[in-house]
Write an enzyme that holds these catalytic residues in place. Sequence first.
Site, PDB file in Angstrom:
ATOM      1  CE  LYS A  37      -1.897   3.013   2.000  1.00 38.18           C
ATOM      2  NZ  LYS A  37      -1.652   4.437   1.598  1.00 38.18           N
ATOM      3  CD  GLU A  66      13.178   1.248   7.790  1.00 37.03           C
ATOM      4  OE1 GLU A  66      13.143   2.113   6.913  1.00 37.03           O
ATOM      5  OE2 GLU A  66      13.780   0.176   7.668  1.00 37.03           O
ATOM      6  CB  CYS A 125      13.656   9.004   7.678  1.00 40.76           C
ATOM      7  SG  CYS A 125      14.665   7.848   6.760  1.00 40.76           S
ATOM      8  CD  GLU A 166      10.114  13.398  10.891  1.00 37.35           C
ATOM      9  OE1 GLU A 166       8.935  13.028  11.017  1.00 37.35           O
ATOM     10  OE2 GLU A 166      11.023  12.665  10.438  1.00 37.35           O
TER      11      GLU A 166
HETATM   12  P1  NAD Z   1       2.510   8.694   7.148  1.00 39.18           P
HETATM   13  O1  NAD Z   1       2.700   7.965   8.420  1.00 39.18           O
HETATM   14  O2  NAD Z   1       1.507   9.797   7.106  1.00 39.18           O
HETATM   15  O3  NAD Z   1       2.096   7.706   5.983  1.00 39.18           O
HETATM   16  C1  NAD Z   1       2.879   6.592   5.641  1.00 39.18           C
HETATM   17  C2  NAD Z   1       1.999   5.518   5.052  1.00 39.18           C
HETATM   18  O4  NAD Z   1       1.112   5.049   6.063  1.00 39.18           O
HETATM   19  C3  NAD Z   1       1.119   5.984   3.902  1.00 39.18           C
HETATM   20  O5  NAD Z   1       1.064   4.964   2.929  1.00 39.18           O
HETATM   21  C4  NAD Z   1      -0.234   6.169   4.556  1.00 39.18           C
HETATM   22  O6  NAD Z   1      -1.305   6.018   3.669  1.00 39.18           O
HETATM   23  C5  NAD Z   1      -0.209   5.046   5.573  1.00 39.18           C
HETATM   24  N1  NAD Z   1      -1.117   5.227   6.718  1.00 39.18           N
HETATM   25  C6  NAD Z   1      -1.550   6.379   7.288  1.00 39.18           C
HETATM   26  N2  NAD Z   1      -2.373   6.113   8.313  1.00 39.18           N
HETATM   27  C7  NAD Z   1      -2.485   4.767   8.407  1.00 39.18           C
HETATM   28  C8  NAD Z   1      -3.189   3.883   9.262  1.00 39.18           C
HETATM   29  N3  NAD Z   1      -3.988   4.333  10.249  1.00 39.18           N
HETATM   30  N4  NAD Z   1      -3.046   2.554   9.081  1.00 39.18           N
HETATM   31  C9  NAD Z   1      -2.245   2.074   8.108  1.00 39.18           C
HETATM   32  N5  NAD Z   1      -1.567   2.856   7.252  1.00 39.18           N
HETATM   33  C10 NAD Z   1      -1.673   4.191   7.399  1.00 39.18           C
HETATM   34  O7  NAD Z   1       3.960   9.201   6.723  1.00 39.18           O
HETATM   35  P2  NAD Z   1       4.337  10.138   5.500  1.00 39.18           P
HETATM   36  O8  NAD Z   1       3.920  11.536   5.848  1.00 39.18           O
HETATM   37  O9  NAD Z   1       3.863   9.509   4.243  1.00 39.18           O
HETATM   38  O10 NAD Z   1       5.936  10.033   5.502  1.00 39.18           O
HETATM   39  C11 NAD Z   1       6.779  10.874   6.218  1.00 39.18           C
HETATM   40  C12 NAD Z   1       7.232  10.210   7.511  1.00 39.18           C
HETATM   41  O11 NAD Z   1       7.920   8.993   7.230  1.00 39.18           O
HETATM   42  C13 NAD Z   1       8.219  11.057   8.288  1.00 39.18           C
HETATM   43  O12 NAD Z   1       7.888  11.028   9.656  1.00 39.18           O
HETATM   44  C14 NAD Z   1       9.552  10.346   8.075  1.00 39.18           C
HETATM   45  O13 NAD Z   1      10.518  10.548   9.061  1.00 39.18           O
HETATM   46  C15 NAD Z   1       9.119   8.926   8.004  1.00 39.18           C
HETATM   47  N6  NAD Z   1      10.143   8.120   7.331  1.00 39.18           N
HETATM   48  C16 NAD Z   1      10.939   7.297   8.101  1.00 39.18           C
HETATM   49  C17 NAD Z   1      11.945   6.544   7.513  1.00 39.18           C
HETATM   50  C18 NAD Z   1      12.844   5.670   8.355  1.00 39.18           C
HETATM   51  O14 NAD Z   1      13.560   4.875   7.781  1.00 39.18           O
HETATM   52  N7  NAD Z   1      12.847   5.785   9.668  1.00 39.18           N
HETATM   53  C19 NAD Z   1      12.138   6.604   6.136  1.00 39.18           C
HETATM   54  C20 NAD Z   1      11.318   7.456   5.385  1.00 39.18           C
HETATM   55  C21 NAD Z   1      10.314   8.200   6.001  1.00 39.18           C
END
Ligand code: NAD
Length: 518
Positions: A192, A267, A301, A396
């Site tokens: 997804k 992550e 990230c 962040e």
């Molecule tokens: P997000 O958490 O808003 O969304 C990530 C994914 O989760 C999307 O596909 C979204 O549709 C899905 N999602 C949202 N709510 C959900 C739920 N209730 N149940 C299941 N899935 C759900 O994150 P984002 O804004 O897309 O990405 C940015 C974030 O990702 C930042 O916090 C960044 O630090 C983090 N990130 C971390 C790493 C790492 O390796 N630690 C790498 C890249 C990004």
Amino acid sequence: MTVITRTEPEKVTRLREGVAARGLKHFVGGEWVDALGGETFETLSPIDGSVIARVARGDAADVDRAARAAKEAFPAWRDLKGTERKKILHRVADLIEARADEIAHLETLDTGQAIRFMKSAAARGAENFRFFADRAPEARDGLTLPTEGFLNYTTRTPIGPVGVITPWNTPFMLSTWKIAPALAAGCTVVHKPAEWSPVTATLLAEIMHEAGVPAGVVNLVHGYGETAGRALTEHPDIHAIAFVGETTTGSHIMRQGADTLKRVHFELGGKNPVVVFADADLEKALDAVVFMIYSLNGERCTSSSRLLVEDAIYDEFTARVAERARSIRVGDPFDPATEVGPLVHPRHTQKVASYFDLARQEGATVAAGGEVIEGNFVTPTLFTGARGDMRVSQEEIFGPVLTAIPFTGDAEALSLANGVRYGLAAYLWTNDLTRAHTFAGGLEAGMVWVNSENVRHLPTPFGGVKNSGIGRDGGDWSFDFYMETKNVAISLGTHKTARLGVGQAQPAKDAADRKLAE
Ligand code: NAD
């Protein structure tokens, strides 16, 4: 005010026409399908807000269809020889390389990331597949643990169908980082992708299909997190969830997966420190500090978003960072000279921009940037004179925004570095060997780089501590997540088993028992 000129290359116009004409469908059981409910949403380009394509909007029914396809495909994929999985995954890497230019351009169109970085991100996607392809034949190998009278050995088997949920930043590369080890281990996948940048997930599904990944082994369901994502985390046939995204979403997923006891790999977010001591090579440190916050729009990230500088060099060092920040080329992400492109979405731009005012309210100085140029284009920003407890130092921001804080001595530096809820990466600049080891040992982070920016070596573990995540990827760590370990203990026939039920009956007790029974 700077005006951003945009010149979409002709090849991008052609590519986007193709994407728009096809639309972005789900890929389930080897077929491109619309959402069962027929619903769609639009994906927009952050460059100018134009519609790229309509995207199938999945919900619980679509996820169920994909999970059933993944369950059905699992036994054959699990039982395929590792050497065969290796060949298929290498073909995936070949095809990614062949289409790297297309992937990079569509990624730039969908995310706003500068093309110079997206080309290497596409190449890294191929590397991820090659790395895990080579390890597929040995993924099941275990350990031999002999002891007195016993031979113990462990084996690993793939856990089953897994869900992969990815974020909008560098989506292609991050998807390969999760899907490649899952497939190498012998798992089947329901992916997804993020709703703000779904285009290249479609390309990846296409490539895997063409490379010979059998129908049902990888399935793609587009949709929103709260519906499609949620349904995936709750589905009983999905055995584990590999998730990359925000910390709060990680908490939701843990709750959602509780009833089906999901194994999770998270992550999550970061507010990574880069600590610069006066004894460091300051020229190199400057390059790394600027690169690790302003590359990839700061939507990364592992970006070092907190700059901790020893007080003796604080003013001079931050003045030089400010000068660099002001000279960074913000503009059309398709221009190879552009260093910072538009942020991914108006909602995210609003979030990032809200910190410009907040910094001033909290008493920090906006030493560079701090402006929205137009649309989703913001200026690379530096806040100076910040304290560790300010929100700009704690939260962040996930944009090209750096907060600089002065420190006096190792103890204060360490306490500032560790004084946030996150613990993904940390960067340390010093030429004092003893300090480097001691300080690295004290840092609360899953990954520490000394005298370097983030340079990945795929066999090393990747992941965070505290609110930055659970679990590690990379090398064998990825297989530990996607596989179950079984121990088999074989007796060598020499141990003695305690014998029960062979002693004399105890008359007194028997008599008492009889009495009770009467
Ligand atoms: P997000 O958490 O808003 O969304 C990530 C994914 O989760 C999307 O596909 C979204 O549709 C899905 N999602 C949202 N709510 C959900 C739920 N209730 N149940 C299941 N899935 C759900 O994150 P984002 O804004 O897309 O990405 C940015 C974030 O990702 C930042 O916090 C960044 O630090 C983090 N990130 C971390 C790493 C790492 O390796 N630690 C790498 C890249 C990004």
